[in-house]
Motif scaffolding. Structure first.
Motif, short mmCIF file in Angstrom:
data_model
loop_
_atom_site.label_atom_id
_atom_site.label_comp_id
_atom_site.label_asym_id
_atom_site.label_seq_id
_atom_site.Cartn_x
_atom_site.Cartn_y
_atom_site.Cartn_z
N UNK A 105 -5.19 -30.24 22.46
CA UNK A 105 -4.23 -29.83 23.50
C UNK A 105 -3.66 -28.50 23.04
N UNK A 106 -4.10 -27.48 23.73
CA UNK A 106 -3.71 -26.14 23.28
C UNK A 106 -4.24 -25.91 21.88
N UNK A 107 -3.38 -25.56 20.96
CA UNK A 107 -3.81 -25.31 19.59
C UNK A 107 -3.80 -26.56 18.74
N UNK A 108 -3.28 -27.65 19.32
CA UNK A 108 -3.21 -28.89 18.56
C UNK A 108 -4.55 -29.60 18.56
N UNK A 109 -4.81 -30.36 17.53
CA UNK A 109 -5.97 -31.25 17.54
C UNK A 109 -5.67 -32.47 16.69
N UNK A 110 -6.29 -33.58 17.05
CA UNK A 110 -6.07 -34.81 16.30
C UNK A 110 -7.28 -35.72 16.45
N UNK A 111 -7.51 -36.57 15.46
CA UNK A 111 -8.62 -37.52 15.55
C UNK A 111 -8.06 -38.89 15.85
N UNK A 112 -8.55 -39.48 16.92
CA UNK A 112 -8.18 -40.86 17.23
C UNK A 112 -9.20 -41.44 18.19
N UNK A 113 -9.34 -42.75 18.14
CA UNK A 113 -10.38 -43.38 18.94
C UNK A 113 -10.07 -43.24 20.42
N UNK A 114 -8.81 -43.47 20.79
CA UNK A 114 -8.44 -43.33 22.20
C UNK A 114 -7.66 -42.04 22.40
N UNK A 115 -7.60 -41.62 23.63
CA UNK A 115 -6.87 -40.40 23.94
C UNK A 115 -5.41 -40.54 23.53
N UNK A 116 -4.86 -39.50 22.87
CA UNK A 116 -3.45 -39.58 22.47
C UNK A 116 -2.52 -39.50 23.68
N UNK A 117 -3.02 -39.13 24.85
CA UNK A 117 -2.13 -39.09 26.01
C UNK A 117 -2.56 -38.02 27.00
N UNK A 118 -1.68 -37.74 27.96
CA UNK A 118 -2.00 -36.76 29.00
C UNK A 118 -2.17 -35.37 28.40
N UNK A 119 -3.10 -34.65 28.99
CA UNK A 119 -3.26 -33.26 28.58
C UNK A 119 -4.16 -33.06 27.38
N UNK A 120 -4.60 -34.14 26.80
CA UNK A 120 -5.50 -34.00 25.66
C UNK A 120 -6.95 -34.03 26.16
N UNK A 121 -7.76 -33.15 25.60
CA UNK A 121 -9.16 -33.07 26.01
C UNK A 121 -10.03 -33.44 24.83
N UNK A 122 -11.03 -34.28 25.09
CA UNK A 122 -11.88 -34.73 23.98
C UNK A 122 -12.94 -33.68 23.65
N UNK A 123 -13.29 -33.62 22.39
CA UNK A 123 -14.38 -32.77 21.92
C UNK A 123 -15.64 -33.08 22.74
N UNK A 124 -16.38 -32.04 23.07
CA UNK A 124 -17.58 -32.21 23.91
C UNK A 124 -18.75 -32.80 23.13
N UNK A 125 -18.74 -32.69 21.82
CA UNK A 125 -19.92 -33.03 21.04
C UNK A 125 -20.10 -34.53 20.85
#
Length: 880
Positions: free
Chosen positions: A429-449
């Motif tokens: 989300x923007x410059x943020x990134x985090x690893x988690x199995x499920x989406x951390x919430x709205x506005x987060x986009x998953x890695x395409x790979x």
RNA sequence: GGACAAUUAGCUCAGUUGGUUAGAGCGUCGCAUUCACAUUGCGAAGGUCGCAGGUUCGAAUCCUGCAUUGUCCACCA
């Protein structure tokens, strides 16, 4: 008891037997009664995008042999089957399919639709392959079957990623990191590939020697002129006197219209003798150069993009494909007169393992596993486990192969830019990134790979068992055996070991067995394009599953390739029929003696306490030995040896000798049933169908051979020991009878006597007279004699041919047919050969050092041989 | 370039601590067809164990070198 048909026709029985097995529920270890100990083999999951091929079959033959063997030993046996989604390979296969059938690409479908279709496709193939595996007799617990795309498996895989991502050392380095690294790029698959997914093919190339520009002082050589657009340095060997003065200098050059800044650097990797001894450094498109750039802080200029075209900013070359750009750059150099030399130069082209497209090394942002992380060094832990012999390797030499792999392994690129497979669980989300199995919430986009397939299959050993809390994991991990093709050692065996050690703290399996590749009868690799493929279903149809299984087991050794032709399989088909007919013969005898029912389970009591014939004692003694040897061979993973011993016993001893003698001596119902019962058990893991079928017709009823107990050696030899004559052991005595019969048959054939003609034989038997007399019927019948005279001492009739067997002399009277001159030559030849042998033995025994140094037993043996040979030669001499 | 394997009968291969005159299957040749099996039986021929050294009383087996074939890895631009 129904009567067995004359020939065994596999097709008539296999389906039915397979269904019976499955219906019994015994493939599931939970249903096995009275188990002690356990045996586990988590089966390697074949790629769910094709069908079962011979390589799979070869592995299954071994896996199922071990499974059935251990199940019969009464162990709680689990063969856990499954399928692999095979990321890149399945995507390539499916893309070809939709292109051919519908004329579309994955982009026409879009990611979600494409994913769903390929998922369905894999499930469909999995169903088909499972049916094939069942037909092949694989005794796996289908109720536990897994797929690498099952949600519960994926969850564990993603957890592993998150755990590794959160593994941070004191310097803040993560065990899984995202980085700009040089990777292998397949422009057709549009994805990064790991080192092991790249193949090298020799090709004819040209090596160009040129200058960047007229004012540049060094000339360099390359086979890839187009990449030189991205050069940022020229490397020379620090010892190279020619170039030392330039080291450290920087030049601004105009390279075919593109401005470059070239620094001269020193690196001892540079070979002074190759080309000009000066190497143009292209950090963005060569792994070696990239490392030099890291060491020397060179800028990295990307020339080729992910679609295999020249990037923007390179003037006239931008937008050209790599091959076009190469021609254009050469042309431009030529125009400027900068090319000094152009020579033919064979080099290795890197291609994509799956689609054979040339690989471009390029710099790209990818996910990597640090294999030597400070918190948990995957490579060091793996090395340690292997050095501590926590895993036995078959063949043993593969242990060294594995160790050298571990030593040379580099960080593992686990991201793939494909759509098929579990997605990397990192969110932005923007410059943020985090690893988690499920989406951390709205506005987060998953890695395409998505993941490299081996990141999920590498965890197969425990994801399939419900790690960490599942009962199966507690009951069945780590497994006993893993069997795989030797070609996937670096892909799979290594990764299973490191990932299992990381997650479970234990090695995934205790024994690692490698099969070789199956080739055609000429030793060529089997491939569809060559048209030399042997399809399992074709040969199974033609020869039966058991014959195919035997041909994959016997004459095959771990880690070595096997050349397989139809002749070999036909030979084993003949053997299945032989076993069938042995049973048929015994069934006939049992029926004749109706009233005597015998389940064959135990050695007949009568045989142990009442006198029995030499042949009976011999066959039981041999059977006992075979039980011992076969068990040992299987335990030590020598399946071919085990099969050969069993075949030799079954065919050459039981069928060719004992059954013929049974016809003569009669009254053998019990012992024959005991023998048949026992060899059916011994053969079952090798050829489950025919043995189960015979069993069900003769002994079974509701009981299945599959869960009968594996035979054990009976202390028969000891029980009989007291009554054995001093004349020699049972086997020695029996082999005297065999040799006499064979000698007479041989004399008959040598002298071209028709088989119908009955012969008159006189045996001068010495101390063997009594033994021969006791077995007179056998000799008379098997050698087809009219009359047989046995005496301690007898004269050779004038019109007889002779042979010496042990201490006996056999005279076959051939009055009227004998060619005395020919007989004399035959005897003389034999004497001459024996003489040579005696000379050798004498020399050996005359050698004081031999007598002194060799073990006494060996010396004694040689002396005995000499004495025997001398006795024989004397008798032969008398005969002349 | 490095590593590993293979090299034994016409073919496919065994041969596990060095110790029978080196084995098997297939193929070949000869003979045999009511009698469990012709998807069979009986018999036979066929090998200086890739080459050259070495260790040893003794080598197909252990060591060194070489040759041929194959596989894997790395890659010199």
């Amino acid at each position: 008891m129904s009567e067995l048909s004359k020939n065994y026709d596999a097709k008539l029985y296999e389906d039915n037997i397979g269904q019976k097995w499955e219906a019994s529920g015994f493939f599931n270890p939970d249903n096995l009664p009275d188990t002690t100990g356990r045996y586990v083999n988590v089966l390697p999951p074949p790629n769910a995008n094709g069908e079962m091929h011979l390589g799979h079959a070869s592995g299954y033959a071994v896996m199922d042999l071990l499974g059935r063997y251990h199940r019969m030993k009464g162990e709680k046996t689990l063969l856990l089957p499954g399928k692999d989604h095979a990321g890149i390979q399945s995507q390539v296969v499916y893309e070809k399919k939709i292109r051919k059938e519908r004329g579309i690409t994955r982009h026409d479908l879009g990611r979600e639709k494409f994913y769903q279709e390929i998922f369905d496709f894999c499930l469909d193939r999995a169903n088909y392959m499972r049916a094939q595996e069942k037909e092949f007799g694989v005794s796996a617990d289908w109720s536990r079957e897994k797929f690498t795309m099952d949600p519960d498996l994926i969850k564990i895989v993603l957890e592993t990623f998150v755990k590794m991502y959160n593994e941070v050392d004191a310097d803040g380095n993560r065990m899984i990191y995202r980085g700009e690294r040089i990777i292998n790029w397949c422009s057709r698959c549009a994805t990064a590939l790991s080192d092991v997914e790249v193949e090298h093919e020799e090709q004819a190339a040209k090596l160009y020697t040129f200058k960047y520009s007229p004012d540049f002082p060094l000339t360099i050589s390359t086979s890839r002129p187009e990449t030189k657009l991205g050069d940022t340095a020229v490397a020379v060997n620090p010892k190279d006197k020619r170039y030392q003065k330039y080291i450290g200098q920087e030049f601004k050059v105009d390279f075919v219209g593109v401005p470059l800044t070239i620094k001269i650097i020193a690196d001892h990797e540079v070979d002074m003798d190759f080309g000009t001894g000066a190497l143009g450094v292209t950090p963005a498109h060569s792994a070696v150069d990239w490392e030099m750039a890291q060491k020397n802080n060179l800028p990295i200029v990307k020339v080729i993009d992910e679609s295999g075209k020249i990037c923007a900013g390179f003037g006239e070359f931008s937008g050209l494909k790599v091959v076009e750009a190469r021609t254009a750059v050469i042309e431009a150099l030529r125009t400027r007169g900068l090319i000094e030399k152009e020579e033919d130069y064979p080099n290795n082209l890197s291609v994509c393992e799956r689609c054979k497209t040339p690989i471009e090394p390029l710099v790209s942002k990818q996910w990597f596993v640090n294999v030597d992380h400070a918190n948990f060094s995957l490579k060091k832990k793996a090395r340690q486990a292997i050095e501590n012999n926590e895993i036995n390797f078959y063949p043993e030499r593969f242990k060294d192969v594995m160790l050298s792999w571990i030593d040379n392994v580099r960080d593992w690129c686990i991201s793939r830019q494909i759509w098929w497979g579990p997605r990397i669980p990192v969110w932005y989300r923007g410059d943020e990134s985090t690893a988690s199995i499920d989406s951390p919430g709205d506005g987060w986009i998953q890695d395409e790979d998505t993941f490299d397939t081996w990141f999920s299959s590498g965890q197969w050993a425990y994801t399939t068992l419900g790690y960490p809390a599942g009962q199966d994991f507690k009951d069945f991990y780590p497994s006993d055996t893993m069997i795989m093709g030797r070609d996937i050692l670096p892909f799979w065996a290594f990764r299973m070991i490191i990932l299992s050690l990381y997650r479970t703290g234990q090695v995934p399996f205790k024994n690692l067995y490698f099969t070789g590749l199956i080739r055609d009868e000429k030793g060529q690799k089997i491939s569809k394009s060559k048209g030399n493929g042997i399809e399992p279903k074709d040969i199974v149809d033609k020869f039966g599953t058991d014959a195919v299984r035997l041909s994959l087991l016997i004459g095959n050794t771990p880690g070595n390739d096997l050349n397989l032709g139809e002749q070999k399989i036909a030979g084993f088909r003949n053997f299945t029929n032989k076993l069938w007919n042995i049973a048929r013969f015994i069934q006939g005898i049992t029926n004749k003696d109706n009233g005597i029912s015998n389940d064959g389970q135990n050695i007949p009591y009568s045989l142990l306490v009442t006198p029995s014939t030499l042949a009976d004692q011999w066959i039981i003694s041999r059977l006992n030995q075979v039980i011992f040897e076969v068990t040992q061979a299987i335990e030590s993973y020598q399946f071919s040896l085990a099969g050969e011993k069993l075949r030799d016993f079954t065919w050459n001893e039981l069928a060719d000798w004992y059954l013929e003698i049974a016809k003569i001596e009669g009254d053998k119902t019990e012992i024959l049933n005991y023998i048949l019962n026992t060899i059916l058990k011994l053969w079952h893991p090798f050829m489950p169908f025919v043995t189960e079928q015979i069993w069900s017709e003769m002994y079974g009823g509701e009981k299945m051979l599959m869960v009968e107990r594996w035979p054990i050696c009976h202390p028969f030899d000891k029980l009989r020991a007291g009554s054995e004559s001093s004349a020699g052991s049972v086997t020695d005595n029996f082999s005297v009878i065999q040799s006499i019969v064979t000698a007479i048959r041989s004399l008959r054939a040598d002298n071209k006597i028709e088989p119908v003609k009955k012969l008159s034989v006189i045996i001068s038997a010495g101390k063997q007279a009594e033994l021969l007399e006791e077995n007179r019927d056998i000799i008379e019948t098997l050698a087809r004699l009219e009359s047989l005279a046995i005496a301690p001492k007898a004269e050779k009739p004038a019109s007889a041919v002779s042979a010496v067997v042990g201490s006996s002399e056999v005279f076959v009277d051939l009055a009227g047919v004998i060619d005395l001159a020919k007989e004399k030559i035959r005897l003389q030849t034999e004497i001459d050969e024996l003489n040579k042998y005696i000379v050798g033995l004498n020399a050996k025994l005359a050698n004081a050092e031999f007598v002194q140094n060799a073990p006494t037993a060996v010396v004694e043996k040689e002396r005995a041989k000499l004495a025997e040979a001398q006795e024989k030669i004397k008798k032969l001499g008398d005969s002349i």
